[in-house]
Scaffold this motif. Structure first.
Motif, short mmCIF file in Angstrom:
data_model
loop_
_atom_site.label_atom_id
_atom_site.label_comp_id
_atom_site.label_asym_id
_atom_site.label_seq_id
_atom_site.Cartn_x
_atom_site.Cartn_y
_atom_site.Cartn_z
N TYR A 152 0.77 -1.22 0.00
CA TYR A 152 -0.06 -0.10 -0.09
C TYR A 152 0.90 1.40 0.00
O TYR A 152 0.43 2.06 -0.44
CB TYR A 152 -1.00 -0.08 1.21
N THR A 153 1.91 1.02 0.43
CA THR A 153 2.97 2.41 0.32
C THR A 153 3.60 2.78 -0.72
O THR A 153 4.19 3.90 -1.01
CB THR A 153 4.08 1.88 1.61
N GLY A 154 3.34 2.04 -1.89
CA GLY A 154 3.92 1.78 -3.14
C GLY A 154 5.13 1.24 -3.42
O GLY A 154 5.59 1.04 -4.44
N ASP A 155 5.82 0.67 -2.31
CA ASP A 155 6.82 -0.24 -2.30
C ASP A 155 6.44 -1.22 -3.03
O ASP A 155 5.45 -1.90 -3.05
CB ASP A 155 7.54 -0.68 -1.02
N THR A 156 7.61 -2.17 -3.73
CA THR A 156 7.29 -3.27 -4.32
C THR A 156 8.29 -4.33 -3.86
O THR A 156 9.45 -4.16 -3.38
CB THR A 156 7.35 -3.22 -5.80
N GLU A 157 8.09 -5.77 -4.26
CA GLU A 157 9.02 -6.66 -3.67
C GLU A 157 9.07 -7.82 -4.87
O GLU A 157 7.94 -8.05 -5.41
CB GLU A 157 8.93 -7.18 -2.47
#
Length: 553
Positions: A152-157
């Protein structure tokens, strides 16, 4: 940033031990999570898309939006054993016998597989490549990126599929030293090796180590689907005024009488009808009728029959409904009244398995009858939880259910139902300026309404913390009357629900509805009971129109 999200809690609370056919088991409902319970996943799938977060594609990975070059082997049904982990209560069963799979026999000699990792969403993930091994018909899935997870923060993995092994000391699954997963592929059937336990891992940047996603699979098998579903005969007259009533409530269904057969469509996201045979004053529906692919759950469904009784759970010290799968369900048939009535201990399911109860819908003591609308007081709404304001998600949430039944448990026309939300004893208005997906301010919501994000059919979000209480009141307007349920409130301080009696408040003039129509998202006209997202258009007596997005489940 930990990835164990509240999505698992729903399945844990609703799931139980996997016990197979002809044995008694706690019924396992297919989980439908609220937004708070799957908030990380939900925000990932919707909020990040709104923010137009970039999609990353690892080098060599083939997105499921693309099809690898080669021969496509489609129409496969997959089964597997599986468990998943909930940080609230440990492990629970997640096995399936009705998942969907696809294989491409690549021009490069490799296999490309969809459906190997069922917890991953197809539109965000990639084909899994299996390279030809040394043994006859052997293929090996090396550790590889299975897709991209959006927070939800815009971070990806990057999510990796790999072989796993259980660690007794930690009680978790870790990545095995040998990360290869072996399969056999012969005559269009893909089978995992006996020792192949696998799942998803990702690199936890906070702890700087590999972390397990929470699911593990074994005994995977994908094979051609040979079952077919019943379709309505040409020329059959469909009657859509029938109601299917059970102890869980009622719903409008489609019924067709064709000779000595009765065709029923009660779950519109599958194409198949379940079929009963009329013999005098009895109608018998056989167990195990295939219903086809369920576009809502993304798997296959069957019509399952059973007998039920109450069983005592020693661990939880409570009674629960236990089921034993039966050969059929028999209804008493009144041809004059056109009713079908089953015994009180009889049950039928739209079910995600042929071997166990894993249902999308359940009907205990079912009865079919033509619906005649009468003035009715709607049943009280049920508030299941309230989640205090969360600064990370900038919202509080109310979880609830509204039943399309009256106070006596009888079916009530859901198209005549609406509800109001109360916050601190006052009717709350959802304002378009805050709820951007709304077309106008709403102080009253139609039954089944959803804006696709903050307001769902079983949850609603508030952008502040209520001081005293939050609650719901259901309203029925039909048969020339208005009837209201009790106002059900959640006390913020105590965390308990209570009723405030029937509270009638001044409302704007309600114009009678001259016509109503339903459309899918492509603009095609559909029936009122069509499942999934539909657009409901009301033409009022003054000629004006109101349009709502509605989710039918």
């Amino acid at each position: 940033m930990k990835k164990f999200t509240l999505i698992w809690t729903v399945a844990l609370l609703l799931a139980a031990t996997n016990v197979f056919a002809q044995q008694i088991t706690r019924e396992q409902r297919r989980p439908v999570a609220t937004r708070q319970q799957q908030k990380v996943l939900h925000a990932n799938l919707q909020h990040s898309q709104k923010a137009k977060a970039p999609r990353l594609a690892p080098e060599g990975a083939i997105s499921t939006e693309d099809t690898p070059e080669g021969k496509l082997v489609d129409g496969l049904i997959a089964s597997y054993n599986g468990i998943a982990y909930s940080w609230l209560g440990g492990f629970y069963d997640s096995s399936s016998e009705g998942s969907v799979a696809k294989i491409v026999e690549g021009t490069d000699g490799n296999l490309y597989i969809q459906g190997l990792t069922p917890t991953l969403y197809d539109d965000d993930y990639f084909w899994i490549k299996a390279e030809k091994g040394e043994g006859e018909n052997e293929y090996i899935v090396h550790k590889q990126v299975a897709g991209i997870y959006y927070y939800y923060t815009g971070d990806t993995e990057e999510d990796y599929v790999t072989r796993l092994e259980y660690d007794e000391e930690s009680g978790y699954y870790n990545e095995a030293e040998d990360t290869d997963i072996k399969f056999t592929y012969k005559d269009g059937v893909l089978t995992s090796a006996e020792d192949a336990e696998y799942g998803i891992v990702y690199y936890d940047t906070e702890d700087e180590e590999w972390a397990w996603d929470g699911s593990v699979y074994w005994n995977f098998k994908a094979e051609p689907l040979t079952e077919t579903y019943a379709e309505l005969p040409e020329g059959a007259v469909v009657e859509d005024d029938f109601v299917l009533q059970s102890t869980d409530g009622g719903k409008k269904v489609q019924v067709a009488f064709v000779g000595d057969k009765v065709y029923v469509q009660s779950y519109s996201t599958v194409p198949g009808w379940y079929v009963g045979t009329i013999d005098g004053n009895k109608v018998t529906f056989a167990n195990g009728q295939f219903l086809g692919f369920d576009s809502y759950y993304g798997s296959y469904e069957w019509f399952t029959t059973a007998t039920v009784h109450e069983e005592w759970d020693e661990e939880y010290e409570e009674y629960y409904t236990a089921s034993t799968i039966s050969d059929n369900i028999v209804f008493d048939y009144d041809a004059t009244a056109r009713t079908l009535t089953a015994a009180e201990d009889a049950a039928m399911f739209v079910n995600g398995s042929k071997q166990r109860i894993y249902y999308a819908e359940r009907y205990i003591a079912p009865k079919f009858f033509p619906f005649v609308e009468v003035p009715a007081v709607p049943a009280d709404p049920v508030i299941s939880a309230f989640w205090d304001y969360d600064e990370d998600y900038e919202s509080a949430e109310l979880d609830f259910s509204i039943s399309a039944t009256d106070v006596d448990g009888n079916y009530i026309n859901p198209d005549k139902l609406s509800y109001q939300v109360y916050v601190d004893d006052e009717v709350f208005t959802f304002e378009k300026d805050e709820y951007e997906d709304l077309e106008s301010d709403l102080s009253e919501l139609p039954y089944g309404f959803s804006d696709g994000y903050w307001i769902g059919t079983t949850y609603l979000g508030l952008f502040f913390q209520p001081a005293k209480n939050v609650g719901l009141q259901t309203i029925y307007r039909g048969a020339d009357v208005e009837k209201r349920s009790n106002l059900v409130l959640w006390d913020i301080e105590s965390g308990e629900t209570y009723t405030a009696g029937v509270k009638a408040v001044p409302t704007q003039q309600v114009l009678s509805v001259a016509a109503e129509a339903y459309y899918d998202l492509a603009g095609r006209r559909v029936q009122a009971n069509t499942k999934g997202f539909v657009v409901k258009t009301l033409t009022l007596a003054d000629g004006s129109k109101k349009t709502y997005k509605v989710v039918r489940k």
